[in-house]
Structure formats: C-alpha cells, structure tokens
Design a protein around this motif. Structure first.
Motif, mmCIF file in Angstrom:
data_model
loop_
_atom_site.group_PDB
_atom_site.id
_atom_site.type_symbol
_atom_site.label_atom_id
_atom_site.label_comp_id
_atom_site.label_asym_id
_atom_site.label_seq_id
_atom_site.Cartn_x
_atom_site.Cartn_y
_atom_site.Cartn_z
ATOM 1 N N ILE A 258 77.722 -13.163 -24.626
ATOM 2 C CA ILE A 258 77.500 -14.595 -24.858
ATOM 3 C C ILE A 258 77.205 -14.865 -26.326
ATOM 4 O O ILE A 258 77.740 -15.808 -26.927
ATOM 5 C CB ILE A 258 76.356 -15.105 -23.960
ATOM 6 N N VAL A 259 76.355 -14.041 -26.929
ATOM 7 C CA VAL A 259 76.059 -14.212 -28.359
ATOM 8 C C VAL A 259 77.337 -14.054 -29.176
ATOM 9 O O VAL A 259 77.617 -14.837 -30.096
ATOM 10 C CB VAL A 259 74.986 -13.202 -28.815
ATOM 11 N N GLY A 260 78.131 -13.030 -28.831
ATOM 12 C CA GLY A 260 79.379 -12.809 -29.552
ATOM 13 C C GLY A 260 80.353 -13.958 -29.391
ATOM 14 O O GLY A 260 80.976 -14.411 -30.355
ATOM 15 N N SER A 261 80.507 -14.440 -28.157
ATOM 16 C CA SER A 261 81.422 -15.550 -27.915
ATOM 17 C C SER A 261 80.946 -16.820 -28.611
ATOM 18 O O SER A 261 81.749 -17.579 -29.165
ATOM 19 C CB SER A 261 81.553 -15.794 -26.411
ATOM 20 N N GLN A 262 79.642 -17.045 -28.606
ATOM 21 C CA GLN A 262 79.084 -18.218 -29.272
ATOM 22 C C GLN A 262 79.303 -18.132 -30.776
ATOM 23 O O GLN A 262 79.692 -19.115 -31.422
ATOM 24 C CB GLN A 262 77.587 -18.313 -28.959
ATOM 25 N N THR B 63 82.979 -18.765 -31.417
ATOM 26 C CA THR B 63 83.322 -20.178 -31.271
ATOM 27 C C THR B 63 82.899 -20.968 -32.497
ATOM 28 O O THR B 63 83.636 -21.829 -32.982
ATOM 29 C CB THR B 63 82.640 -20.755 -30.011
ATOM 30 N N ARG B 64 81.720 -20.681 -33.002
ATOM 31 C CA ARG B 64 81.253 -21.384 -34.199
ATOM 32 C C ARG B 64 82.140 -21.092 -35.400
ATOM 33 O O ARG B 64 82.492 -21.987 -36.160
ATOM 34 C CB ARG B 64 79.802 -20.986 -34.501
ATOM 35 N N PHE B 65 82.486 -19.817 -35.551
ATOM 36 C CA PHE B 65 83.338 -19.483 -36.694
ATOM 37 C C PHE B 65 84.730 -20.100 -36.537
ATOM 38 O O PHE B 65 85.307 -20.585 -37.505
ATOM 39 C CB PHE B 65 83.460 -17.968 -36.843
ATOM 40 N N MET C 91 88.296 -13.714 -31.855
ATOM 41 C CA MET C 91 88.188 -12.398 -31.215
ATOM 42 C C MET C 91 87.515 -11.399 -32.144
ATOM 43 O O MET C 91 86.632 -10.633 -31.731
ATOM 44 C CB MET C 91 89.585 -11.902 -30.834
ATOM 45 N N ALA C 92 87.929 -11.396 -33.404
ATOM 46 C CA ALA C 92 87.375 -10.440 -34.361
ATOM 47 C C ALA C 92 85.884 -10.670 -34.562
ATOM 48 O O ALA C 92 85.118 -9.711 -34.746
ATOM 49 C CB ALA C 92 88.110 -10.562 -35.699
ATOM 50 N N ILE D 278 87.446 -23.113 -25.046
ATOM 51 C CA ILE D 278 87.583 -21.658 -25.158
ATOM 52 C C ILE D 278 86.246 -20.964 -24.906
ATOM 53 O O ILE D 278 86.186 -19.886 -24.295
ATOM 54 C CB ILE D 278 88.179 -21.271 -26.533
ATOM 55 N N PHE D 279 85.153 -21.596 -25.310
ATOM 56 C CA PHE D 279 83.842 -20.980 -25.060
ATOM 57 C C PHE D 279 83.501 -20.984 -23.577
ATOM 58 O O PHE D 279 83.020 -19.984 -23.033
ATOM 59 C CB PHE D 279 82.756 -21.709 -25.850
ATOM 60 N N LEU D 280 83.755 -22.103 -22.908
ATOM 61 C CA LEU D 280 83.453 -22.173 -21.475
ATOM 62 C C LEU D 280 84.320 -21.212 -20.680
ATOM 63 O O LEU D 280 83.870 -20.640 -19.672
ATOM 64 C CB LEU D 280 83.649 -23.605 -20.970
ATOM 65 N N PHE D 281 85.559 -21.005 -21.115
ATOM 66 C CA PHE D 281 86.419 -20.030 -20.439
ATOM 67 C C PHE D 281 85.810 -18.634 -20.528
ATOM 68 O O PHE D 281 85.691 -17.919 -19.519
ATOM 69 C CB PHE D 281 87.817 -20.041 -21.063
ATOM 70 N N GLU D 282 85.392 -18.239 -21.727
ATOM 71 C CA GLU D 282 84.818 -16.905 -21.890
ATOM 72 C C GLU D 282 83.467 -16.797 -21.183
ATOM 73 O O GLU D 282 83.135 -15.740 -20.632
ATOM 74 C CB GLU D 282 84.684 -16.594 -23.384
ATOM 75 N N ALA D 283 82.696 -17.891 -21.194
ATOM 76 C CA ALA D 283 81.408 -17.870 -20.494
ATOM 77 C C ALA D 283 81.606 -17.736 -18.992
ATOM 78 O O ALA D 283 80.824 -17.049 -18.311
ATOM 79 C CB ALA D 283 80.622 -19.141 -20.818
#
Length: 1430
Positions: free
Chosen positions: A242-246, A249-251, A290-291, A1084-1089
């Motif tokens: 979650i931290v990584g995806s967040q 998403t911000r970047f 992703m990176a 995209i964030f909600l999908f990964e979450a």
C-alpha cells in the motif's frame, strides 16, 4: 486543529515580538514538541517564560503564523499529516475524497477503509462502474499538489546543476526518498518475520514434537508465536504494497502534471513531440509508477543478504560466503542482462511512438483517407511499423526469459556449490544443516525472484525519465513585453527578425531504414535530417495604434500568419524590439474547436453574460445556425468541430474572440471559410461594428474589405513590402495595385436587384430557412434568453457519449479470441504442457538433491532433519513459486530412501548437473514459446482491431474522440505486449506447481484433502467476491485514460489559442487536476488496493490454516510421528500459501485481460462500412464523368434532421459546375454523399448511369478525386505526401508541382522532394498546404474532381493561376467546385445554389446573373468592389 494558528503572548497577556532579526527563531524539535523561541535576551535565565511548548499529542498538526516576524508563509510541519496515520483509530472524513490519509493505523494496514467499496461493487456487480461510484482523488494523491512539489524539485535540480548535467533521476530519488526509507523499514520487518515463522519456529515445533517430554503450554506458546510472526509477515507485506502503491500514485500524478504543465508552456508542439507526450501519458506514466513502488525491493537486497549471511554463518561459519558469493554472481548476471533489456526498450519505444503518431495521424485524417481509398496502404504501413516493434518486444521477452530462468536454479546452485565445497574441506554435514542451507538460499530467492522485474522497471523508468527530461528542456513560450516606446501603440515591432526555430531531437531518432525499404509510407521517418522550412521574417517594422483596423494581405507563403504568430510571441525574436500592450484574442486560420457544447466553445472560461452573449451570437451570424442545431447552443460539438461546417467552425472561433472582450484581436483569415453574404455581414457587423473601438489585425485574401481598413500591410517573402492606407497603396502602382488589378479582372459586374442597396449589410436577399415553410415557427425552436433553442430533448444534441465500462465476467469469447490469436488450441496446449514439464523438472531436481544430501548424512538424523528444515523458507514470499515443492517432493520419497544407498557420488553429481541443465533448457523453451505466443496474440489482435477501425464509418470517428481510439492502440496494447505475458507466465507456473503439490500430498496422505478441499472452497468464494471489484476498477482505469489522451491531444492542437486567451491555468486545474488527471490517478490506485485487499485476507486465512494445523499437532503430541507432522505442516503452509497467491494472480490476470476485452470489443462490435458490391462496373468506369442526384436525402445520424432534402440535379460529362450557398447550407454534405462517407437515406446518386450504392466503396472513391476544405498533409517528405506509394516518377511530381505554382517554393530547399513536412503540414502555410494537395489531385488524374473550398486560403493572383491550371489539366474531366470566392465560378458551365439542404437555383452563371432577384446575383453583388484606377 490542522490549520490552527499559534499566537504568542507573555505572562501579562500582551503580544511579545523580538527586537531584532537574529532573535527570531523557529525550532521544530522532533516529534515530541514544538519550540518557538522569541526570547529577547538569550542570556536571560528566565527565558522559558517566553517559550511556548506544545505537546505533539495535543497538537497533531500546527501552522505557525510568522507574518509578524517577517516570514510571509505559514510554517507547517512537513510530515504532520502523514504521521496521523500512526494513530490506531481515527474518524474518517465524509468529504467524498479518498479516505486513505484520514484513517487510523489498523484501517490502513487491514484496508478496511476499502471494504465498503468492495462490497458495494459486489452487490451491484450487474451494473457498470462509473466515476461517481468511487471517491474523489485526495489532495495528497492528486495532480496539483504533486506537480507543484515535482516542479520545485526540478527547479532545484536545474539550479544545482546545469541543464546538461541535470538528471530527472535525482528528482525521482528526492521525491520518493522518505517513503522509500519507510518501505525499507517495512521490508526489514517482513524479512525477519518470514525467517522467524518459516525457519526458526518450524524447527522449534518439530523439535518439540520429537522431544520425549510433554509441555502443552510451551507448545501453545510456539503456536502463538507462529501466529504472531505469520500475522507480522502478512501485515508488513500488505503495508509495504500500500505504501509503495501510494508513493507510485503520487509520483505518477506529478509526472503527468509536470508534463502537461510543460505542454502548456511550449512555444511550438511538433507532431513528433505530441505523439511522444501521448505515449508518455499512457505508457511511461505507468512505467514510472511501477518502478516507484517496486524500487524498495531492489534497494533491500543488502538487507536480505545480511540476514541470510548472519543465519548461514551460525550454521557453517565463514563457508557461508561461498553461497552468498554465488548469489551475488547470479545477481550481477541478471543486472547485465536487464541493462540490455533496457537498451532494447529504448529502441522499442521509438517504434511505439512512431506507431502511435501514425495512428493518430490516420484517425485525424480518416475522412481524407477514405475519400482517396487509402485505408489498406495506411493500415499496412502501421502493420510494418508494428512488426519491427514486435521484433524488439520479442527480443526483450526472450532476454527476460533468460533472466527468469536463472531464478529457479539460483538457490539450488548456491546450495550445491556450498555443500560440495564444505564437505570437500573435510567438514561433517548433517541433514539438518544441509536443509537449513537450502532453506536459507530459498529465503534469498525471495529477493532474487523480484530482481528481474525490479531491474526491468528501473531500466524502463530511466528511459521514461530521459524522455521527460528532453521534453522539460525544450524551449518555452515567452509572452511579448508590454513596454511600448510610444504609449499610443498597442502593437510595436521595430527592426525585428523572427524565425521558426526547428528543434531537432537527435536523441529520439532511430534508424528505421529497414522499414523504409518495405514500406514507402514509413520512409519519411527515416534518419534523414529534418531540414524543414525554417521560415523567417526579416526587418519587420510594424506599429498599430489603439482602435485601428489593420488589413494584412499577400501571396501564399508570404508570411502573413507568421507575422500574426510573431505578434503573439510564437516565433523566436532574433533581434529587434517587440511589445504588445493589451490582452490578445486569437482566431486561428484553421478553427480550433474542442469537444464541448457550442456555448462552452464560445464562453471559453468567461462568465456568462446574457446580453453580451446574444450580441456576439448575432454579430457572428450564428443565430440561424442555432435554429438548425438539435439543441441550439447546448448542442455538443465533436472533436475538431466534427459536426460543424467549415464556416460554422470559423464563426464559433470568431464568436469566442469577440466574447472575450480583449484589447487586441488577431484574425488570421477568418473570412475565407465564409460565403460572401455571411462574410460581408461578419465584416461590417462584427469587425467594423462590435469591434470598432478595438485594435484588429485582419489577415485576408478577400481584397474587397481592405478599403475599409485604417491601414493595409502587404507581405512578400517574409518582409513588409508595402504599408499605408488603401488609396495610398493603389496610387503607388506597386504590388498592391497589381493584386487589385488581378482581382478586378476576375470580378464581374452584375445587375443589382430592384430596391437593393450597394452591397452593404441588408442589401442581399435574406432567404427564409426551408424548414420554416414546412413547420410553424414555434416548432422550429423556441427563443430562450434570446437564443434559439431546440424544442426537442436535449439528448438529441449529444454527439460524444461517455465511454462505459463493461460489466460482469470477462466473456469466454475474449479468452477464445486470445487463444486463436496466439495460434489456436494446439499452441495453447503446447504452452501449458511446457509449464507442467518445466515444473516437473524442478520437482525432480529437488528430489534428487534431497537423495544426494541424504546419502551424505547418517541415517539417524535424516528424517527429522529433513522434516524440520526442508519445510522452511518457502512461504517467505508470495513471489517465490519455482521451488515450492522442495519439501513436498523430498518428503514424498523418504520411505524409499534406503534404495539410494548403492548410488555413487559421481552418479549423484552427474545426474544432478544434467537435471540443472535440463531445467535451464526447459525454462528457456517454456519462456520462448509462451513469449512468442503472447506477442503473436497481441500482434494479431492489433491487426484485427486496426482493420476494423479503418473500415469503420465516419460516424464512429465523429462520436469517438481521438484519445478514446488511441487508448486502445497505446496502453491497452501495451498491456497485451508486456504485462499480460508476465502475469500469465506466473499464473501458469503457479497452477502447475499447485496441481503437482496437491497431487503429491494426496498420494502420500490422502486425508489431507479433507483440509485442502474446504480451503479451496473458501478461497473460491473469496475470489468471486473480490474479482468483481478488481475487474471493474481495472475497467474504470482503462476508460479513465481515454479523456486524458483526448485532452492532451486537443491541448496540443489548440495551444496557441489557449495561451492567447490566457486559459492555461483553467485547463490545468479544471481538466487535469480536478478532472481527467485525478480520475486516472485514483482509478489506478484503487485497482491496486483492491488486489491487495483480497491478497491480505487470503494471506491471513493461509496463516490461520497453518497455525491451526500446528495447534492440532501440539494437542495430539505423540499420536502423529514428528516426520509426518513436519510433512503435513509444510504441505499445509505451502499449499495454502500458493493457492492464495494463485487466486491473486488469477484476479489480476483477469483484470489485465480487460484490455484484451477492449480490443476484442472493437473486433466484434465495431460496425464496418459495406465491404461488398452488388454490381461490378465495366473496366474503365467512369469513362464519361456524368453525375446525377435524384431526390437524395441524407442524415448524419438517424436521430438528426436531414442535411440534404430531396436534392436533385444532373451534371453532364466534362461539365464544370460550381456549388455555392451560405455556410452550413449543405455544400460539403454533397461531397460526403458522393463519396458515400454517409449512406443516403433516400434517393440515388449515379455516376455514368451506375448507382453508386451498388458498387464497392473502394471502386467509387478511387475513381473520384477531391481536395478537401481542410488541407491534409502527413508527416514525411513532399514526395511521400504527393505520391505516398511511389507510383510516379520524380519528373511527373515536379511537373505537378509546377502546374500548381509551388515548385519554386520546394526548390528553395536542398533536399528537393525529400524536404520534410511536419505533422499536419505545420511548417507550411495553409495556402501552401492546399497547393500541395492540389498537386496530389493533378497526379491522380481522375475523371471526376471535386474541389471543396480548395483555394479558399490562396491569394487572388495565385487563385487565378490555379483556376487556369484546373481548366487546362482537367479540361476533359467533370469538375465540381464548392467555393465562397464566387469569381472562381464565373467560368463554370453551371451554378447550383444550395440553402438549408435544398437546391434553390441551378442554371448557368449568365442566366443567374441576368435574373436580378436570383440568389447568385445577390451574392455576387455582395462581393463586387470595383476600384477606380489609380
């Protein structure tokens, strides 16, 4: 509290301020308190009286108002908001925004904040998901806040380093630095929890079961510790994701925002740059996302190495460095291969850009391509580029397969080398130690398995950052200064030189000469230098007083539009002085219309003023047009004004300018697109009326209006040749005089109708709309707020409908289409079998290794050691899948271990090395055929989809924005090229391992199925629930990209207009920050979450199953043999863990398949134009060129009013026919009907007696030539634009260019016919583009030629020569000319006058001119302005 202000008071209650600057201090001391030191005397022992201390718990977020201390901005603690997440429980906000940043710690890591959305989607699974169903994007994840931060970091990077040394990688590092440190801490916790739960505690449990004593409390304690460590592992992994995806998403939000901000600041946007930006928005933005979230794994390699080294050192001492060294060597090999993959990616992305650019060009020019029947050649050109792109994709996939094949064997190779060296040195090796080493290597495989993906993401991100950096360093637009020397001037240019600075991006060019050899259509993008027309304005001296009307004229390519661009600052000022004192409104030569209502196009961000709006509508002649639009000014206008005529688009463009109430109006030839009646009304009512007190710069080829201008400027070859008032220039007997002499020769005197004026407004005949004769006025429309509105339902004016997400499961037809595209069932079977065989080879290798190790140890400790150690380490990560059967396979053969005694050491060694070689070969074979099948499937689907799109009717392109179509060919195709192959590869590998694992377990202990079956059922139920949200959120993410691409495309096309009206901030805030950009980010964030939501719950279930099993063994100690207990414990843990991982992979794979579903949707649902013919005409048809319309009725859509109403006329062979009428009368619709772009709803059209509705479309379109109202040029060479398929010789092309009087222009360049043309011909004037298009028609030599305003943007003298060329070159052809410049039609054999979709008059020009009351006579009278000789 978050925005509270801290006020400072002394003990007496009065405000205290420091005496000097140096005494004013602000100290933020850690997390415990905040100290604000305002002491006036630091030596004072009583200084604490003037300090304010605030406990962190009491003040979660504090702002300090320092305005009284000389500090302008409020000081706010940097991480105060983020630290609130550490609170166990918090009341979430109800503001409708993403609640993630307002929830407590437990809600954050357990993702309970997402549960309402998951259940809501499951309950409404039969309905498509929409933006309104999800939260708005929070400020922290939104585009605005992250763009601001990223721009600040980029500015700091540029200040710290020069442009040449600056690196966007540094910006990335700084942007994610803090959150990456947090991720590393979580990874460390995850690694330790994995080691404890799967190694130390399992060994302790087996040891306890082997011990003779019975201590239930100790056993239960071990189970509790197991549960705690498993939960810690599960929750830490969830938090990490979650931290990584967040962070990603911000970047990504900042990445998109800084790109769009740069787009708005660019001085010029080339076609190549535009295509690259679109690709960066769709593909690169996800790559960097992703990176960003996967990069901590790459950095955490030392953490895993340290943990493994320490544990291994406790087992075998310094020999552990042998195994660690082996891992490092494998890592270096992976790194080198991944770098090579990144270099392939850099090449591949150039072809992707080229393909997307070509696709965008085709979509934008589809009307022209269909009219010329060029669909197949252009489709083949795209396929040729795709083939080369596919080649590099396949190379990357194969190299990735090599990297991936290293992963399964790395732990085993490291184990074998270590064990061999350790025993060769004379050390005694027990089974427990041996399998502990193997387990440690498997633990390390966790990080090794993710290295290829991490390195690949990192390498692709570097490519993306390099592309973004090139974009950010491009030259920006600098508005002109407002400091005029003479205060009476509003525009002031003195001794100035301007150039169009062509920026050649050398680094982005690739050598695609091989493609050029195969396809002439792509040859224009070869590595030739782009020596385009770098047009210059020289020695410009130009002053305009306030309130003056300045007319600007000149021949084609003389620099009129360039001068307007120079005034706006769009050209580069090389020397001299430029100042513009006032707000500018700009009307471009080619009208820029965006997809919105007509009203929104006019208001353009300005507040609605009823009186002003009605005045603008009337002066721009739009009131009549609104009567026929289905919803009046609320009618939706398609992208690029798809449902408006050329004249209507230009008048909307003009209305936008007039409504803006700017100081200076730059009108770049707006009258050329208008018929003479409307043109004259616009000039006198609007330009000379409403704008009489404004400063107006009017570029025009309509010379009759120049006498009304305060000043006239004559341009020639980039210089101001003459300047003065109309009568002065006529008296000079120079260039201006010669222009008027030619104009006078082409203008005929006409009989004025009785009771008419002299051609001023109101003197021409006003025709009553035809619709009014058939209906009552109130049926036509009702007047609301002074504007005619349609009385029909508003939905009738809807042109572009929102893209809806599909619902339900991915249909079997989608998977079947993918299988067929991959090569059919046989190829699919072969791929699946290769995965099972590959998994079997891993099982055999691990089993053989276990037998070898058993032979090296004493039989006394074998079973217990193996049972203890070999069941470890494999559940340490969800990514570790390759050696999941290590414990299972070993244990399954222990009953027969005595049979391995006679086997020699050399036999063990030889067989094992051979098995490793077999594993590598099978891994490569599996990866090759799977990669080849996946790329083949993606390519085949692309070909089918492309074929469907190019065969689609024009109504499809009118109602679907370019971005929506491009989305399919960019990001959706990228999913099929890259992500789906990776996911299917992982899923099939897991599936094979699960089946083998369960089969092996059931063979050894059949009753284990009693435990596995319920688990599978529960997992299946959970999958069904979670799949809905995962799939639907992915669908929403897919469709959220389309508006983003469209918005970027529209912005680049209308950049000059947006900047001229100072609308950059509105476009950024409204459309990107709070619009399409934020929706794309939250989707995209909600999908990964949602993927993580189900993953976490399945992980917890897996942990509970394992702990429950251990509890059973503790309670039943002594009833089950320790070896069997270890076996079952290992099997349960691994099987359950791998099943839940497989469920997650299946969910994500199905979600990614929504992209294939979208491609398949076009393949199955897109209606094609008729591709068959009822009749085949004779060879040589048409031999005469006669055209006959009989009672033709045509609608653009079934729910729209007809635009052609019972049209009937006959054109004889070789006749020259002119078609005239008011803008929007249906002239261009005749061309649409003739080319069958829209099928007629009634009547018939015949060419040489053949009903064209019964003929093949390609036959009709290839036999009739046309030059469209908007000239169409493609990026490439001049030769390619005239003869894209190399049918003619260079001499023939030069001859055609000479006939249309543009040969001299082309000869100015050294490259001749190879001179490069920008996308849309941006480096040529509009008039020059029309001449090149005319040369194209001359080359084609069709029997029927239709000219739709082909010379509207050409000066009078060139037009006269062109008309002569047409008469000579097409003397034996039928020529149908649609024109507003009536003098070009006076030599026609017949004139057809249209109004409101009906033929009003049809006769020779002479007959119509002798009739004083004819429509044509009135139109001629409005144009005639005979001048007296000088």
């Amino acid at each position: 509290m978050a925005n509270s202000i801290l006020s400072l008071r002394s003990s007496s209650g009065s405000f205290v301020f420091p005496e000097s600057e140096k005494d004013r201090q602000v100290s933020l001391t850690g997390y415990s308190n905040i100290v604000l030191d305002v002491s006036t005397n630091h030596q004072n022992n009583d200084e604490d009286k003037n300090k304010v201390r605030v406990r962190f718990a009491d003040l979660p977020s504090v702002g300090l108002d320092m305005s009284g201390f000389g500090v302008e901005k409020t000081v706010k603690r940097k991480y105060s908001v983020a630290l609130q997440t550490l609170k166990p429980f918090r009341r979430s906000s109800k503001d409708g925004k993403l609640p993630l940043n307002n929830v407590g710690f437990f809600s954050y890591i357990f993702l309970t904040w997402l549960s309402p959305l998951v259940w809501k989607m499951y309950r409404h699974r039969s309905q498509p998901v929409a933006e309104s169903d999800i939260w708005e994007c929070s400020d922290q994840e939104g585009v605005s806040e992250n763009t601001e931060r990223m721009m600040r970091l980029w500015k700091e990077e540029l200040e710290k380093n020069s442009e040449k040394k600056a690196s966007f990688m540094n910006v990335w590092t700084k942007f994610i630095f803090t959150r990456t440190l947090i991720s590393l801490c979580i990874i460390t916790l995850f690694a330790l929890a994995s080691l404890i739960s799967s190694a130390l505690l399992v060994n302790q449990i087996i040891g306890y079961l082997e011990s003779p004593g019975y201590n239930l409390a100790f056993g239960l304690g071990l189970s509790a510790a197991m549960f705690a460590s498993e939960m810690m592992r599960t929750l830490s992994y969830s938090a990490l994701m979650i931290v990584g995806s967040q962070t990603g998403t911000r970047f990504r939000s900042g990445f998109m925002g800084i790109m769009y901000d740069k787009l708005l600041k660019m001085r010029v946007v080339k076609g190549k740059t535009n295509a690259e930006i679109i690709n960066m928005f769709t593909v690169d933005s996800y790559r960097v996302h992703m990176a960003t979230w996967i990069s901590p794994f790459l950095i955490s390699i030392p953490i895993y190495l340290i943990i493994a080294t320490i544990y291994c050192y406790t087992l075998i001492g310094f020999w552990c460095f042998v195994s660690i060294g082996t891992f490092v060597v494998c890592y270096i090999a992976q790194t080198l291969l991944t770098r090579f993959i990144a270099s392939l990616r850099r090449i591949c992305v150039q072809y992707t850009d080229l393909r997307v650019r070509r696709m965008g060009e085709i979509i934008n020019s589809m009307k022209f391509i269909k009219m010329y029947a060029w669909e197949k050649p252009f489709k083949d050109a795209i396929i040729d580029v795709r083939k080369t792109e596919q080649k590099y994709l396949l190379y990357s996939a194969l190299l990735y397969a090599v990297v991936s094949s290293i992963i399964p064997v790395t732990p085993t190779i490291a184990s074998v080398i270590t064990i061999t060296v350790y025993t060769a040195a004379g050390n005694t090796l027990t089974a427990s130690t041996a399998f502990a080493i193997i387990g440690t290597m498997s633990f390390l495989k966790t990080i090794v398995a993710i290295i290829p993906q991490s390195l690949r993401a990192y390498g692709e991100a570097k490519v993306s950052f390099a592309r973004l950096q090139r974009l950010l360093l491009l030259e920006e637009y600098i508005p002109p200064s407002n400091e005029v020397y003479d205060k009476e001037n509003v525009v002031e240019i003195k001794a100035a030189n301007f150039i169009w600075d062509n920026i050649l991006d050398q680094s982005s060019q690739v050598n695609i000469e091989k493609i050029a050899e195969r396809s002439s259509v792509t040859s224009q993008d070869s590595s030739k230098r782009e020596s385009i027309s770098n047009f210059a304005l020289s020695d410009i001296n130009f002053e305009v007083k306030q309130g003056k009307l300045v007319g600007i004229c000149g021949s084609v390519g003389s620099g009129k539009s360039s001068l307007m661009s120079a005034v706006m600052g769009r050209m580069l000022l090389k020397k001299g002085h430029l100042a513009v004192n006032g707000d500018v409104a700009y009307v471009a030569q080619q009208a820029w219309i965006f997809n919105a209502t007509l009203k929104e196009n006019i208001l353009f961000g300005q507040p609605y003023d009823k009186e002003r709006y009605e005045k603008v509508i009337n002066c721009c002649g739009l009131e009549t047009d609104l009567r026929f639009l289905s919803d009046g000014d609320e009618t939706e206008i398609g992208e690029r004004g798809a449902n408006l005529s050329g004249g209507q688009k230009q008048r909307v463009n003009l209305a936008r300018a007039v409504y803006s109430q700017s100081d200076i109006f730059i009108l770049d030839d707006p009258l050329s697109a208008l018929d003479v009646k409307v043109g004259k009304q616009i000039f006198h009512t609007c330009i000379k009326g409403v704008l009489k007190d404004k400063t107006v710069l009017l570029v025009t080829h309509q010379l009759q209006y120049l006498k009304h201008c305060d000043e006239v400027i004559v341009m020639e070859e980039g210089c101001i040749e003459e300047k003065g008032q109309h009568h002065e220039l006529l008296a000079s007997n120079d260039l201006y005089t010669s222009m008027f002499k030619i104009f006078d020769k082409t203008t005929m005197k006409v009989r004025k109708p009785e009771n008419s004026g002299d051609g001023e407004p109101g003197s021409y005949i006003k025709s009553t709309p035809i619709i009014a004769t058939n209906k009552k006025p109130e049926e036509n429309g009702q007047k609301k707020n002074g504007i005619l509105k349609s009385s029909k339902k508003k939905s009738k004016g809807k042109l572009v409908f929102a893209e809806e997400a599909a619902i339900g499961d991915i249909g079997f037809g989608t998977y079947l289409a993918y299988i067929r595209a991959a090569g059919g069932w046989f190829v699919t079977f072969l791929v699946i079998m290769s995965f099972f065989i590959s998994a079997g080879s891993l099982v055999f290798s691990d089993w053989w290794l276990s037998q070898w190790i058993t032979s090296l140890t004493s039989s006394s400790g074998t079973k217990s050691g193996i049972a203890r150690d070999n069941s470890t380490f494999n559940t340490s990560t969800d990514v570790s899948t390759s050696s999941i059967l290590l414990s299972n396979s070993n244990k399954s053969e222990y009953p027969a271990e005595t049979s391995s005694g006679p086997i020699s050491y050399d036999t063990y060694f030889t067989v094992y090395i051979a098995s490793l070689a077999g594993i590598i070969f099978l891994q490569l074979f599996k990866s090759f055929i799977a990669g080849k099948a996946a790329i083949t499937a993606s390519n085949k689907l692309h070909e089918i989809c492309l074929d469907k799109v190019v065969k689609a009717p024009m109504s499809f392109f009118d109602s679907n924005p370019v971005g929506r179509i491009l989305n399919r060919f960019s990001k959706d195709l990228d999913e099929g090229d890259v992500f789906i192959p990776q996911l299917t590869n992982t899923m099939l590998q897991i599936l094979a391992l699960v089946i083998l694992s369960v089969a092996m377990a059931a063979y050894i202990i059949p009753w284990i199925l009693i435990a596995i079956v319920p688990v599978v059922i529960v997992f299946y139920v959970m999958k069904q629930i979670s799949t809905v949200s995962v799939r639907q959120l992915k669908r929403l993410e897919n469709i959220s990209r389309s508006p983003l691409i469209s918005h970027v495309n529209v912005t680049s096309q209308g950049l000059s207009t947006i900047v001229a009206y100072r609308q950059q901030e509105r476009f950024f805030d409204r459309h990107v920050c709070t619009g399409v950009g934020d929706v794309a980010s939250i989707s995209i964030f909600l999908f990964e979450a949602s993927v993580r939501w189900i993953g976490l719950r399945l992980d917890i279930m897996a942990a509970m199953v394992t702990v429950s099993t251990s509890l059973i063994f503790m309670v039943t100690k002594g009833m089950i043999p320790p070896a069997s207990a270890g076996l079952v414990l290992g099997l349960c843990g691994k099987t359950v863990s791998i099943i839940q991982f497989m469920v997650r992979m299946m969910n994500e794979t199905e979600a990614r398949f929504t992209s294939i579903e979208r491609l398949h949707e076009y393949n199955t649902s897109l209606v094609s134009e008729p591709q068959s013919a009822e009749k085949i005409p004779d060879t040589g048809w048409p031999s005469k060129g006669s055209v006959s319309f009989k009672d033709v009725v045509m609608r653009y859509r079934p729910d729209m009013n007809p635009v052609l109403r019972s049209i009937s006329f006959d054109i004889k062979p070789k006749e020259k026919v002119g078609i005239v009428g008011r803008t929007g009368a249906g002239k261009s619709s005749l061309a649409v009907a003739l080319f069958r772009l829209v099928e007629v709803g009634g009547g018939s059209i015949c060419i040489d007696g053949e009903d064209i509705s019964k003929l093949h479309l390609s036959m009709i379109r290839s036999k009739v030539s046309t030059i469209t109202q908007e000239p169409v040029l493609f990026a490439g060479t001049i030769r390619y634009n005239i003869d894209p398929f190399s049918k003619y010789s260079d001499d023939s092309i030069w001859e055609a260019l000479d006939k249309v009087h543009i040969k001299e222009k082309i000869l100015q360049f050294d490259e001749g016919l190879e001179v490069m043309v920008d996308e849309n011909g941006e480096n040529f004037s509009v008039g020059e583009r029309q001449l090149i298009c005319l040369a194209r028609a001359v080359m084609r030599r069709s029997k029927i030629l239709l000219l739709d305003e082909a010379t509207a943007n050409i000066d009078t003298s060139t037009d006269a020569m062109i008309q002569e060329t047409i008469r000579e070159c097409f003397s034996d052809c039928t020529v149908i000319t649609i024109a507003h410049r009536l003098n070009t039609l006076l030599h026609s054999d017949k004139i057809i006058v249209l109004d409101s979709g009906q033929v009003m008059e049809c006769a020779s020009p002479q007959d119509l001119l002798t009739n004083t009351n004819s429509f044509f006579n009135a139109m001629i009278a409005a144009q005639s302005v005979k001048t007296s000789p000088p």
